[in-house]
Design an enzyme around this catalytic site. Structure first.
Site, PDB file in Angstrom:
ATOM      1  N   GLU A   1      19.563  15.324 -10.024  1.00 46.38           N
ATOM      2  CA  GLU A   1      20.266  16.420 -10.972  1.00 46.38           C
ATOM      3  C   GLU A   1      20.394  18.148 -10.134  1.00 46.38           C
ATOM      4  OE1 GLU A   1      22.105  17.132 -12.930  1.00 46.38           O
ATOM      5  OE2 GLU A   1      20.502  18.319 -14.805  1.00 46.38           O
TER       6      GLU A   1
ATOM      7  N   THR B   1      27.271  24.882 -13.552  1.00 48.49           N
ATOM      8  CA  THR B   1      26.527  24.844 -14.111  1.00 48.49           C
ATOM      9  C   THR B   1      26.720  25.833 -13.335  1.00 48.49           C
ATOM     10  OG1 THR B   1      25.763  22.783 -14.795  1.00 48.49           O
ATOM     11  CG2 THR B   1      23.969  24.205 -13.974  1.00 48.49           C
TER      12      THR B   1
HETATM   13  N1  HSE Z   1      19.088  24.193 -18.197  1.00 47.69           N
HETATM   14  C1  HSE Z   1      19.960  24.539 -17.663  1.00 47.69           C
HETATM   15  C2  HSE Z   1      21.073  25.602 -18.026  1.00 47.69           C
HETATM   16  C3  HSE Z   1      20.554  23.206 -18.230  1.00 47.69           C
HETATM   17  O1  HSE Z   1      21.362  25.882 -18.858  1.00 47.69           O
HETATM   18  O2  HSE Z   1      21.270  26.481 -17.002  1.00 47.69           O
HETATM   19  C4  HSE Z   1      22.324  22.642 -16.993  1.00 47.69           C
HETATM   20  O3  HSE Z   1      22.672  21.938 -17.953  1.00 47.69           O
END
Ligand code: HSE
Length: 309
Positions: free
Chosen positions: A129, A182
């Site tokens: 990831e 992201t």
């Molecule tokens: N916790 C991460 C974010 C998840 O919110 O950036 C990304 O899918």
């Protein structure tokens, strides 16, 4: 050599205020990875079924990276062949890259004798990831592997706990056709937070943990509030506040962003209300000229598992 087939569910991570900490696996969406041992000392991806173009180069695909990491941990000198079937859109905030990584990690471990525990598979999947997100967080990979809601106390060293589930939680997922990367959604987060907002988010995160531990929907419904990350990311999703307002007017007890978005999710404990909430959310995105895909779902308490051919 024999093929096996593994399913990994979609995930919501973060759950509201639990940024990078609280995650939740959901039913009816997920990736499937088929795997078999090969004699060559490498990971090869021979097929990807996906509406998006994804790399078959194992070093550039989260499934390939996670599988290679499992082989490295197990000190295996041979390899694995993978076939991937994507069951959800990439870059949607539903843990798509985590699902492929988790399924591949599980499958590789399985074909080589199941030597790693489920908890031990979270680390190789999270490393994969990291390749796509540029950051190390397990709030998608942990619930994806373990099922239910999970809490990550620490990413390095990884310390993850499965909390539990809420049996009557009905989740309305709506994914607008908007691109949110992201990395971009993380870069815009505030570098410093106000102490009051921090206390607010901490209290609500703790209550969400208690809600999943106690199978208590009403506690969860009171706690799905985020004063730090949601306001910073809302502008990335056109119409966000209107969609939220209309979801609440239609009867939802809360609505926020799933992961880094653009998927949003609303909650209710009354399945008959879910259709109205879904409709209100879809119509609102439509008014903003945004197409959206929706699904009414619930908690997947099983996580990554072997499935029949
Ligand atoms: N916790 C991460 C974010 C998840 O919110 O950036 C990304 O899918």
């Amino acid at each position: 050599m024999t093929w096996i087939k593994v399913f990994s569910p979609a995930t919501i991570g973060n759950i509201g205020p639990g940024f990078d900490v609280l995650g939740l696996a959901v039913k009816h969406l997920g990736d499937v990875v088929e795997a078999r041992k090969i004699d060559k000392p490498e990971v090869v991806i021979t097929d990807i079924q996906s509406p998006m173009t994804l790399s078959k180069n194992a070093a550039e695909n989260t499934a390939g990276i996670a599988a290679a990491e499992v082989l490295r941990i197990l000190k295996i000198k041979t390899g694995v062949e993978l076939k991937i079937k994507k069951g959800m859109p990439s870059g949607s905030g539903l843990g798509s890259s985590a699902a492929s990584a988790c399924a591949a990690a599980y499958a590789t471990n399985y074909v080589y004798g199941n030597q790693l525990s489920q908890e031990e598979l979270i680390l190789p999947a999270t490393k994969a990831e990291e390749f796509v997100s540029g950051d190390f967080f397990a709030d998608n990979t942990a619930p994806c592997i373990l099922g239910g809601a999970t809490l990550t106390r620490s990413s390095l060293p990884l310390d993850v706990t499965k909390i539990g589930s809420i049996a009557n939680l009905c989740i309305v997922l709506v994914t607008p056709e908007i691109v949110v990367l992201t990395k971009e959604a993380r870069d815009i987060l505030p570098k410093q937070v106000n102490m009051r907002d921090f206390v607010f988010n901490m209290a609500n995160s703790c209550l969400i943990t208690a809600a999943f531990a106690k199978n208590d929907y009403s506690l969860f419904a009171r706690s799905l509030n985020d004063k730090i990350v949601e306001p910073a990311r809302a502008n990335l999703i056109k119409g966000f506040y209107e969609v939220k307002q209309n979801a609440l007017l239609a009867g939802a007890d809360g609505m926020t962003i799933s992961g880094s978005g653009p998927t949003v999710f609303a909650i209710t404990d009354q399945p008959q209300k879910a259709r109205f909430i879904e409709d209100a959310m879809l119509r609102t995105f439509q008014r903003h000229d945004i197409k959206a895909f929706s699904l009414i779902t619930e908690v997947d308490n099983e996580g990554t598992r072997l499935v029949e051919f």
